[in-house]
Design an enzyme around this catalytic site. Structure first.
Site, PDB file in Angstrom:
ATOM      1  N   ASP B  15       0.875  -1.173   0.000  1.00 12.03           N
ATOM      2  CA  ASP B  15       0.000   0.000   0.000  1.00 12.03           C
ATOM      3  C   ASP B  15       0.912   1.223   0.000  1.00 12.03           C
ATOM      4  OD1 ASP B  15      -2.310   1.589   0.164  1.00 12.03           O
ATOM      5  OD2 ASP B  15      -2.252   1.636   2.347  1.00 12.03           O
ATOM      6  N   SER B  16       0.328   2.393  -0.297  1.00 12.34           N
ATOM      7  CA  SER B  16       1.130   3.604  -0.250  1.00 12.34           C
ATOM      8  C   SER B  16       1.560   3.929   1.186  1.00 12.34           C
ATOM      9  CB  SER B  16       0.342   4.778  -0.822  1.00 12.34           C
ATOM     10  OG  SER B  16      -0.854   4.948  -0.102  1.00 12.34           O
ATOM     11  N   TYR B  47      -0.637   8.107  -2.737  1.00  9.65           N
ATOM     12  CA  TYR B  47      -0.652   7.877  -4.176  1.00  9.65           C
ATOM     13  C   TYR B  47      -1.860   8.579  -4.827  1.00  9.65           C
ATOM     14  CZ  TYR B  47       2.802   3.991  -4.124  1.00  9.65           C
ATOM     15  OH  TYR B  47       3.925   3.227  -4.021  1.00  9.65           O
ATOM     16  N   GLY B  48      -2.903   8.788  -4.040  1.00  7.63           N
ATOM     17  CA  GLY B  48      -4.193   9.211  -4.607  1.00  7.63           C
ATOM     18  C   GLY B  48      -4.238  10.602  -5.203  1.00  7.63           C
ATOM     19  N   CYS B  78      -3.791  -1.192  -2.120  1.00  7.91           N
ATOM     20  CA  CYS B  78      -4.025   0.234  -2.353  1.00  7.91           C
ATOM     21  C   CYS B  78      -4.982   0.359  -3.531  1.00  7.91           C
ATOM     22  CB  CYS B  78      -2.688   0.889  -2.685  1.00  7.91           C
ATOM     23  SG  CYS B  78      -2.806   2.589  -3.237  1.00  7.91           S
ATOM     24  N   ASN B  79      -6.079   1.073  -3.320  1.00  7.50           N
ATOM     25  CA  ASN B  79      -7.064   1.232  -4.392  1.00  7.50           C
ATOM     26  C   ASN B  79      -6.490   1.998  -5.582  1.00  7.50           C
ATOM     27  OD1 ASN B  79     -10.141   0.561  -3.562  1.00  7.50           O
ATOM     28  ND2 ASN B  79      -8.880   0.959  -1.780  1.00  7.50           N
ATOM     29  N   GLU B 158      -5.808  10.174   8.547  1.00  2.49           N
ATOM     30  CA  GLU B 158      -4.418  10.040   9.018  1.00  2.49           C
ATOM     31  C   GLU B 158      -4.152  10.882  10.254  1.00  2.49           C
ATOM     32  OE1 GLU B 158      -1.248  10.295   6.254  1.00  2.49           O
ATOM     33  OE2 GLU B 158      -1.710   8.240   5.668  1.00  2.49           O
ATOM     34  N   CYS B 190     -11.054   3.168  -0.719  1.00  2.00           N
ATOM     35  CA  CYS B 190      -9.739   3.621  -0.248  1.00  2.00           C
ATOM     36  C   CYS B 190      -9.529   2.971   1.110  1.00  2.00           C
ATOM     37  CB  CYS B 190      -9.713   5.145  -0.129  1.00  2.00           C
ATOM     38  SG  CYS B 190      -8.199   5.798   0.612  1.00  2.00           S
ATOM     39  N   THR B 191      -8.341   2.395   1.313  1.00  2.00           N
ATOM     40  CA  THR B 191      -8.103   1.660   2.564  1.00  2.00           C
ATOM     41  C   THR B 191      -8.096   2.559   3.807  1.00  2.00           C
ATOM     42  OG1 THR B 191      -5.761   1.781   2.035  1.00  2.00           O
ATOM     43  CG2 THR B 191      -6.858  -0.308   1.616  1.00  2.00           C
ATOM     44  N   HIS B 192      -8.041   3.873   3.596  1.00  2.00           N
ATOM     45  CA  HIS B 192      -8.095   4.778   4.748  1.00  2.00           C
ATOM     46  C   HIS B 192      -9.522   4.980   5.268  1.00  2.00           C
ATOM     47  CE1 HIS B 192      -4.051   6.201   3.606  1.00  2.00           C
ATOM     48  NE2 HIS B 192      -3.972   6.649   4.833  1.00  2.00           N
TER      49      HIS B 192
END
Lengths: 272, 272
Positions: B15-16, B47-48, B78-79, B158, B190-192
């Protein structure tokens, strides 16, 4: 033998992204005879959330790249790189004149403050480094410094949420500790923050002067150009080259807003 | 000659940053016999916000690095990398089994929706790529897709502003177009975003099912392990190695929250 009195080589300016263009704009206006190369490390922006070691590594890579373009000096228009990368850069390239934004910003704040209580806001990396606090106290040991990291300000500025109730709420909550510290001067220690100036001023109140270092950096460079760096008196038309590490087209569309009348012609993508 | 039935090599996940650890956690629980290598590109997160070309380049670098560690397959947790990097990765390393998060997430949403109206939220890069929209329509051409980029959600997640009035205000304003589209299912692309689940659910209302792809990715990998990748039946204790591109110590402190009971022992810094 006469010593040379003119140097037509460009001045390098870099930032993690587009924020440093406000510094370029100020310098390009003040020094119409000088050529510039701006390097925006747009693929690796932001620097402010990264570790000291990584910021240092990126700073050296960027400066090496600028030097390969034959610059006569380098301005770090990024506060995080100025705080964390310039020591290593000066050790690595001792002959390259290097200027950061922190010393000029501190001088400017010391000229402005009446009470001797100065606030500093910046990225987490800049504030953790203690660079502003140390520099202010070196210049004047009696200054009281209150500093605070504002990690959400960069994304809010980049996404254009400059006049929104949620932004004011986040700015107010983040700056609350500064409101209690009774400062009369606040250093905007990140090139992104000037676009949030209005809401920051509203939250801090009219009694607090905001210091944006772009003008102070130009003053410092003026000194340098009559001192360690030679100015350009060749009479040839100056050029401004833009280098980015992510897509050039995307950069160009945002950069125009920051640059105002300063031309944006050559944008090239480079891989660091 | 008998064919091998066990492969003790680790599975690579990247992932980023730290978001993909929720995928690692799910996979590590579901496959207790498998070893993993997690690579978080923490120096270059996010990355997004980057261009397709840069995301593609980073994806290839990360996968090459994982392959040098001898992985038997790679999961892009990472999406953004799944949306923009996997085509190039499959062309670059045709023998490496590669799995993204988009197809599993879409399958999961199609199992859940009753009305056939599905929403997708993600980074600007993921949404601009159209990867979710295209995949949903390939799997079921009658599905109506409403998608929207949410560029402030990653920094809010984050920085831990998960339960704040300003966050709710930003989430509400960003998701307003989705409220009007009458979806019954929303893919958290998005994994976040799972850490903002509560406020997203509140804004969208109880009638909308939120789809988090970690479980769907695990289902897909289960299929893969009985299909193109061999599972590990060696009986040796599995290992989990963590690689990061920025400071290891900083990563470790955040990672513990994401990993829950999954051990975090070996964290190494690598330079890509």
């Amino acid at each position: 033998m006469t010593l040379p009195t003119s140097d037509a080589r460009p001045i390098g300016i870099f930032d993690s992204g587009v924020g440093g263009l406000t510094v370029l704009r100020t310098l390009a206006r003040r020094f119409p005879q000088e050529s510039f190369i701006y390097l925006g490390d747009t693929a690796r922006v932001p620097y402010g959330t990264k570790s000291p070691r990584t910021v240092e590594r990126y700073t050296l890579q960027v400066a090496d790249h600028l030097q390969r373009h034959g610059v006569k000096g380098v301005v770090a228009a990024c506060n995080t790189a100025s705080a964390l990368g310039l020591g290593a850069l000066r050790a690595h390239q001792p002959k390259l004149p290097v200027q950061g934004v922190i010393v000029p910003g501190c001088r400017s704040a010391l000229n402005v403050t009446q009470t001797g209580r100065v606030g500093v806001i910046g990225t987490r990396a800049t504030i953790s480094s203690g660079a502003y606090r140390t520099t202010l106290n070196l210049l004047n040991p009696t200054i009281e410094v209150s500093d605070i990291a504002c990690p959400l300000f960069v994304p809010l500025a980049e996404e254009g949420w400059t006049h929104h109730a949620a932004t004011e709420m986040i700015v107010r909550e983040t700056l609350t500790p500064l409101l209690d510290s009774d400062i009369d001067t606040l250093i905007l220690g990140c090139t992104h923050y000037p676009v949030l100036k209005e809401v920051i001023q509203k939250v801090m109140g009219e009694g607090v002067m905001l210091v944006d270092s772009a003008e102070a950096v130009a003053d410092e460079l003026e000194q340098r150009l009559s001192d360690t760096i030679l100015p350009n008196h060749s009479g040839a038309e100056r050029t401004i080259l833009y280098l980015v590490t992510d897509e050039a087209a995307r950069f160009a569309s945002v950069a125009r807003r920051f640059l105002e009348e300063i031309p944006l012609e050559q944008v090239e993508m480079v891989d660091l």
